[in-house]
Design a protein around this motif. Structure first.
Motif, PDB file in Angstrom:
ATOM      1  N   GLY A  33      47.519  24.231  35.473  1.00  0.00           N
ATOM      2  CA  GLY A  33      47.457  25.130  34.312  1.00  0.00           C
ATOM      3  C   GLY A  33      46.727  26.429  34.595  1.00  0.00           C
ATOM      4  N   ASP A  34      45.873  26.435  35.631  1.00  0.00           N
ATOM      5  CA  ASP A  34      45.158  27.686  35.925  1.00  0.00           C
ATOM      6  C   ASP A  34      45.781  28.461  37.078  1.00  0.00           C
ATOM      7  N   ASN A  35      46.992  28.042  37.489  1.00  0.00           N
ATOM      8  CA  ASN A  35      47.712  28.827  38.504  1.00  0.00           C
ATOM      9  C   ASN A  35      47.998  30.223  37.967  1.00  0.00           C
ATOM     10  N   CYS A  44      47.021  28.933  43.357  1.00  0.00           N
ATOM     11  CA  CYS A  44      46.887  27.617  42.690  1.00  0.00           C
ATOM     12  C   CYS A  44      45.452  27.125  42.884  1.00  0.00           C
ATOM     13  N   PRO A  45      44.517  27.614  42.058  1.00  0.00           N
ATOM     14  CA  PRO A  45      43.100  27.325  42.296  1.00  0.00           C
ATOM     15  C   PRO A  45      42.750  25.838  42.408  1.00  0.00           C
ATOM     16  N   ASP A  46      43.225  25.012  41.488  1.00  0.00           N
ATOM     17  CA  ASP A  46      42.781  23.606  41.545  1.00  0.00           C
ATOM     18  C   ASP A  46      43.414  22.851  42.718  1.00  0.00           C
ATOM     19  N   VAL A  47      44.666  23.172  43.016  1.00  0.00           N
ATOM     20  CA  VAL A  47      45.311  22.565  44.193  1.00  0.00           C
ATOM     21  C   VAL A  47      44.538  22.977  45.448  1.00  0.00           C
ATOM     22  N   GLY A  63      32.331  26.510  45.630  1.00  0.00           N
ATOM     23  CA  GLY A  63      33.230  25.373  45.395  1.00  0.00           C
ATOM     24  C   GLY A  63      34.687  25.785  45.482  1.00  0.00           C
ATOM     25  N   TRP A  64      34.985  27.087  45.386  1.00  0.00           N
ATOM     26  CA  TRP A  64      36.364  27.570  45.526  1.00  0.00           C
ATOM     27  C   TRP A  64      36.412  28.540  46.715  1.00  0.00           C
ATOM     28  N   GLY A  65      37.624  28.761  47.221  1.00  0.00           N
ATOM     29  CA  GLY A  65      37.755  29.638  48.387  1.00  0.00           C
ATOM     30  C   GLY A  65      37.349  28.929  49.670  1.00  0.00           C
ATOM     31  N   PHE A  86      39.605  39.165  40.599  1.00  0.00           N
ATOM     32  CA  PHE A  86      39.796  37.806  41.105  1.00  0.00           C
ATOM     33  C   PHE A  86      39.573  37.840  42.610  1.00  0.00           C
ATOM     34  N   LYS A  87      38.479  37.245  43.055  1.00  0.00           N
ATOM     35  CA  LYS A  87      38.017  37.411  44.439  1.00  0.00           C
ATOM     36  C   LYS A  87      38.766  36.517  45.426  1.00  0.00           C
ATOM     37  N   LEU A  88      39.899  37.029  45.889  1.00  0.00           N
ATOM     38  CA  LEU A  88      40.675  36.288  46.875  1.00  0.00           C
ATOM     39  C   LEU A  88      40.265  36.725  48.275  1.00  0.00           C
ATOM     40  N   ARG A  91      41.517  34.713  54.148  1.00  0.00           N
ATOM     41  CA  ARG A  91      42.169  33.448  54.555  1.00  0.00           C
ATOM     42  C   ARG A  91      42.812  32.771  53.349  1.00  0.00           C
ATOM     43  N   ASP A  92      42.154  32.897  52.211  1.00  0.00           N
ATOM     44  CA  ASP A  92      42.685  32.323  50.980  1.00  0.00           C
ATOM     45  C   ASP A  92      44.005  33.018  50.610  1.00  0.00           C
ATOM     46  N   LEU A  93      44.023  34.344  50.824  1.00  0.00           N
ATOM     47  CA  LEU A  93      45.257  35.110  50.581  1.00  0.00           C
ATOM     48  C   LEU A  93      46.393  34.605  51.468  1.00  0.00           C
ATOM     49  N   LEU A 147      43.697  31.690  31.313  1.00  0.00           N
ATOM     50  CA  LEU A 147      42.374  31.090  31.537  1.00  0.00           C
ATOM     51  C   LEU A 147      41.539  31.882  32.549  1.00  0.00           C
ATOM     52  N   GLN A 148      42.177  32.337  33.646  1.00  0.00           N
ATOM     53  CA  GLN A 148      41.416  33.074  34.673  1.00  0.00           C
ATOM     54  C   GLN A 148      40.958  34.431  34.135  1.00  0.00           C
ATOM     55  N   GLU A 149      41.787  35.049  33.264  1.00  0.00           N
ATOM     56  CA  GLU A 149      41.367  36.329  32.660  1.00  0.00           C
ATOM     57  C   GLU A 149      40.152  36.093  31.765  1.00  0.00           C
TER      58      GLU A 149
HETATM   59  N1  FO1 Z   1      36.212  31.826  40.166  1.00  0.00           N
HETATM   60  C1  FO1 Z   1      35.387  32.794  39.797  1.00  0.00           C
HETATM   61  O1  FO1 Z   1      34.484  32.570  38.997  1.00  0.00           O
HETATM   62  N2  FO1 Z   1      35.538  34.083  40.286  1.00  0.00           N
HETATM   63  C2  FO1 Z   1      36.504  34.393  41.173  1.00  0.00           C
HETATM   64  O2  FO1 Z   1      36.620  35.550  41.565  1.00  0.00           O
HETATM   65  C3  FO1 Z   1      37.384  33.338  41.607  1.00  0.00           C
HETATM   66  C4  FO1 Z   1      38.359  33.558  42.561  1.00  0.00           C
HETATM   67  C5  FO1 Z   1      39.144  32.475  43.007  1.00  0.00           C
HETATM   68  C6  FO1 Z   1      40.094  32.669  44.009  1.00  0.00           C
HETATM   69  C7  FO1 Z   1      40.859  31.608  44.440  1.00  0.00           C
HETATM   70  C8  FO1 Z   1      40.700  30.354  43.883  1.00  0.00           C
HETATM   71  O3  FO1 Z   1      41.468  29.333  44.312  1.00  0.00           O
HETATM   72  C9  FO1 Z   1      39.765  30.139  42.892  1.00  0.00           C
HETATM   73  C10 FO1 Z   1      38.964  31.199  42.449  1.00  0.00           C
HETATM   74  N3  FO1 Z   1      38.010  31.013  41.457  1.00  0.00           N
HETATM   75  C11 FO1 Z   1      37.197  32.043  41.068  1.00  0.00           C
HETATM   76  C12 FO1 Z   1      37.829  29.695  40.850  1.00  0.00           C
HETATM   77  C13 FO1 Z   1      38.714  29.474  39.630  1.00  0.00           C
HETATM   78  O4  FO1 Z   1      38.673  30.542  38.743  1.00  0.00           O
HETATM   79  C14 FO1 Z   1      38.251  28.299  38.783  1.00  0.00           C
HETATM   80  O5  FO1 Z   1      37.086  27.710  39.216  1.00  0.00           O
HETATM   81  C15 FO1 Z   1      39.273  27.240  38.706  1.00  0.00           C
HETATM   82  O6  FO1 Z   1      40.486  27.763  38.284  1.00  0.00           O
HETATM   83  C16 FO1 Z   1      38.810  26.168  37.727  1.00  0.00           C
HETATM   84  O7  FO1 Z   1      39.439  25.054  37.963  1.00  0.00           O
END
Ligand code: FO1
Length: 304
Positions: A33-35, A44-47, A63-65, A86-88, A91-93, A147-149
């Motif tokens: 849902g947060d893709n 696809c952040p959670d994947v 925890g991400w990236g 959105f901080k990509l 390597r994540d890109l 959600l990400q916005e």
């Molecule tokens: N979370 C943030 O708080 N700030 C970011 O800039 C950010 C970038 C980002 C890039 C790739 C990715 O896979 C996840 C990223 N997240 C970022 C985490 C994400 O927003 C959330 O933690 C998850 O979507 C929640 O499940």
């Protein structure tokens, strides 16, 4: 033992790492849902959080990236006038670029994810909850937003008047997800935001029904201690959805399919109210501050 873990983002990842360390046949179902489309790339952040964590390369600070990632591409995007909220990382890109290319060539998200997780050396199956578009939208007085916005760009500040899952009524679970839910000995609902991580999956046609009908014992680890979530905006969003922002609220949302919920020792007083919902309740030290905590809780979730 066949274990299927239903996972959201960073809160879930630690438990996934604990489960992976045990001698079980693990399958992970991840929220989609947060893709989001960023710079025409499908992220696809959670994947990815699950994939990088299980591969041992997740950024331990956020925890991400990816650990040690650089941000040259993002700096250049900023220099030439693009959006960079959105901080990509570089390597994540690369992951998202490859994913987008494979999707454009007609592969399903399930097939793409399988290809990627194997490239990253992840041994267990990793399944997106659906192959169709599904987007968690946050309703605010300014209108609805992704959600990400809401969470990243607006820092979770706008007032929340509701949440909806765009595309959920048209989305269905994949055959792989159906098999993972119905064929498991145990289903573990990881600690995750019930509105934005588990909620979107439950809204997909067939998901909740498959969970409720599964012969597996379904257990959940609450992400709340008192009224505070481990991480993220769970409290604010649960209140907006008219739920109590605590483990009783979580239990009421999972009532139709969960057999047992593990809650924080601090919430011992909630046990009776949870049991009154027809759900077994066990208390434990639920904060995962070390690898040993992750392993201990994973073991407990397979025993309760
Ligand atoms: N979370 C943030 O708080 N700030 C970011 O800039 C950010 C970038 C980002 C890039 C790739 C990715 O896979 C996840 C990223 N997240 C970022 C985490 C994400 O927003 C959330 O933690 C998850 O979507 C929640 O499940």
């Amino acid at each position: 033992m066949k274990v299927t873990a239903v996972a959201g983002g960073t809160g879930s990842a630690k438990l996934l790492r604990g489960l992976q360390s045990l001698p079980v046949d693990l399958t992970v179902i991840a929220n989609v849902g947060d893709n989001i489309w960023i710079h025409r790339l499908y992220v696809c952040p959670d994947v990815d959080i699950a994939m990088y964590t299980l591969a041992g390369i997740a950024n331990p600070k956020t925890g991400w990236g990816i650990k040690g990632d650089t941000f040259s591409t993002l700096s250049q995007i900023s220099r030439i006038g693009g959006e960079t909220w959105f901080k990509l990382g570089d390597r994540d890109l690369a992951t998202s670029a490859l994913r987008t290319g494979m999707l454009r060539r007609g592969m399903t998200l399930t097939a793409v994810t399988d290809r990627l997780r194997k490239s990253f050396g992840v041994k267990c199956e990793l399944l997106p909850a659906t192959d169709q578009n599904l987007e968690t939208r946050i309703d605010t007085p300014l209108g609805d937003m992704h959600l990400q916005e809401f969470w990243v760009r607006e820092k979770g500040e706008p007032e929340v008047t509701g949440v909806h899952y765009r595309g959920a009524s048209r989305a269905s679970i994949t055959a792989e997800v159906r098999r993972a839910l119905s064929g498991a000995d145990r289903v573990v609902i990881c600690p995750a935001n019930p509105i934005t991580s588990i909620g979107p999956m439950l809204a997909i046609s067939g998901f909740a029904k498959e969970l409720a009908g599964s012969d597996a014992r379904v257990v959940a680890l609450s992400p709340m201690v008192g009224e505070a979530p481990f991480s993220g905006p769970a409290g604010k969003l649960m209140k907006a959805a008219g739920r109590k922002a605590d483990s009783v609220g979580i239990a009421s949302m999972y009532q139709k399919f969960v057999d047992c919920i593990v809650v924080a020792s601090e919430d011992q007083a909630m046990k009776k109210r949870i049991e009154a919902l027809g759900i077994e309740c066990v208390t434990s030290e639920t904060m995962m501050k070390s690898r040993e905590d992750e392993r201990r809780l994973a073991r407990e979730l397979l025993k309760v």
